[in-house]
Design a protein around this motif. Structure first.
Motif, PDB file in Angstrom:
ATOM      1  N   ALA A 100       4.306  24.525  -7.792  1.00 45.74           N
ATOM      2  CA  ALA A 100       3.771  25.797  -7.296  1.00 45.74           C
ATOM      3  C   ALA A 100       4.632  26.965  -7.751  1.00 45.74           C
ATOM      4  N   ALA A 101       3.974  28.127  -7.909  1.00 45.57           N
ATOM      5  CA  ALA A 101       4.674  29.319  -8.388  1.00 45.57           C
ATOM      6  C   ALA A 101       5.679  29.849  -7.381  1.00 45.57           C
ATOM      7  N   TRP A 102       5.499  29.493  -6.096  1.00 49.93           N
ATOM      8  CA  TRP A 102       6.402  30.011  -5.068  1.00 49.93           C
ATOM      9  C   TRP A 102       7.734  29.297  -5.008  1.00 49.93           C
ATOM     10  N   LEU A 103       7.895  28.207  -5.749  1.00 49.70           N
ATOM     11  CA  LEU A 103       9.067  27.352  -5.601  1.00 49.70           C
ATOM     12  C   LEU A 103      10.402  28.091  -5.793  1.00 49.70           C
ATOM     13  N   PRO A 104      10.609  28.855  -6.879  1.00 50.81           N
ATOM     14  CA  PRO A 104      11.918  29.519  -7.035  1.00 50.81           C
ATOM     15  C   PRO A 104      12.265  30.442  -5.869  1.00 50.81           C
ATOM     16  N   SER A 105      11.285  31.213  -5.378  1.00 50.13           N
ATOM     17  CA  SER A 105      11.559  32.112  -4.256  1.00 50.13           C
ATOM     18  C   SER A 105      11.917  31.338  -2.996  1.00 50.13           C
ATOM     19  N   CYS A 106      11.223  30.223  -2.748  1.00 49.78           N
ATOM     20  CA  CYS A 106      11.500  29.441  -1.550  1.00 49.78           C
ATOM     21  C   CYS A 106      12.841  28.724  -1.642  1.00 49.78           C
ATOM     22  N   VAL A 107      13.230  28.282  -2.842  1.00 57.83           N
ATOM     23  CA  VAL A 107      14.563  27.697  -3.005  1.00 57.83           C
ATOM     24  C   VAL A 107      15.629  28.736  -2.678  1.00 57.83           C
ATOM     25  N   HIS A 108      15.454  29.936  -3.209  1.00 58.60           N
ATOM     26  CA  HIS A 108      16.399  31.016  -2.926  1.00 58.60           C
ATOM     27  C   HIS A 108      16.447  31.311  -1.430  1.00 58.60           C
ATOM     28  N   MET A 109      15.299  31.423  -0.812  1.00 63.36           N
ATOM     29  CA  MET A 109      15.228  31.715   0.619  1.00 63.36           C
ATOM     30  C   MET A 109      15.952  30.658   1.447  1.00 63.36           C
ATOM     31  N   MET A 110      15.665  29.404   1.187  1.00 64.40           N
ATOM     32  CA  MET A 110      16.230  28.341   2.006  1.00 64.40           C
ATOM     33  C   MET A 110      17.724  28.173   1.784  1.00 64.40           C
ATOM     34  N   THR A 111      18.213  28.388   0.566  1.00 70.04           N
ATOM     35  CA  THR A 111      19.653  28.276   0.337  1.00 70.04           C
ATOM     36  C   THR A 111      20.397  29.431   1.004  1.00 70.04           C
TER      37      THR A 111
END
Length: 214
Positions: free
Chosen positions: A177-188
């Motif tokens: 999914a296209a949201w993956l990089p943003s969600c990785v950043h958010m969760m870290t």
């Protein structure tokens, strides 16, 4: 309220100036003008240790606006939590969003509001409350809670925590999914708020990070 009279009015006026930031708008005045309002609020506070409850009140209302954006991006009407009393304001519920929108749509919207909060809300709020350093109240007592962490904690607790099941499901099924990089950043970033905790935030951040390598 934790301050009385003129102090209450000043905090309300400050909140009215800040809240548009949470919907992606610019401040209606300069950062320097907001700094002066904050200084005036601090001077009017009966005790400086009563300042942080006022700040948390502003952040709670701001995050309610962010939840409304989530609903709007999911194209569904906001669902509200029951009011604790007739005097309290009804707050939109991030948890109820998962009951009326598809998981992939919710997570995509979450990634979008994270970009809003991290790149626009967070630096603006930090700039507005810079005078806390001057008055020696830049951190909240023994917990050393600074304005930056306060914003992130409100975002985490009011928005991300209720949506963790959707993120966990996304980690298993939507790995391209296209949201993956943003969600990785958010969760870290959110997991780093409590680096000794290896609980659900850490595990979800790790699972999403591993997806980047596949």
């Amino acid at each position: 309220m934790h301050v009385r009279g003129d102090g209450e009015d000043k905090w309300r006026r400050l909140g009215a100036r800040i809240l548009p930031v949470f919907t992606g708008d610019r401040l209606p005045c300069t950062i320097e003008e907001c700094n002066e309002v904050v200084r005036s609020c601090l001077r009017s506070s009966e005790q400086l240790d009563q300042v942080w409850p006022e700040i948390h009140g502003i952040l709670r209302m701001g995050m309610a606006s962010v939840v409304r954006i989530l609903y709007r991006q999911c194209n569904v009407a906001p669902q509200y939590e029951p009011r604790a009393s007739a005097q309290t304001v009804a707050m939109p519920s991030a948890a109820l969003l998962c009951e009326c929108a598809r998981m992939d749509v919710v997570v995509d919207a979450l990634a979008g509001v994270w970009e809003l909060v991290f790149s626009h809300v967070l630096p603006t709020i930090e700039g507005v409350f810079l005078p806390l350093v001057q008055f020696g109240v830049a951190t909240n007592g023994a917990r050393s809670l600074c304005v930056r962490n306060a914003v992130l904690l409100h975002f985490r607790d009011s928005i991300v925590v209720p949506l963790l099941p959707a993120l966990d499901e996304g980690a298993r099924t939507l790995w391209r999914a296209a949201w993956l990089p943003s969600c990785v950043h958010m969760m870290t970033v959110l997991a780093a708020l409590n680096p000794s905790d290896r609980g659900q935030f850490y595990q979800t951040a790790r699972a999403l990070s591993c997806m980047l390598q596949t």
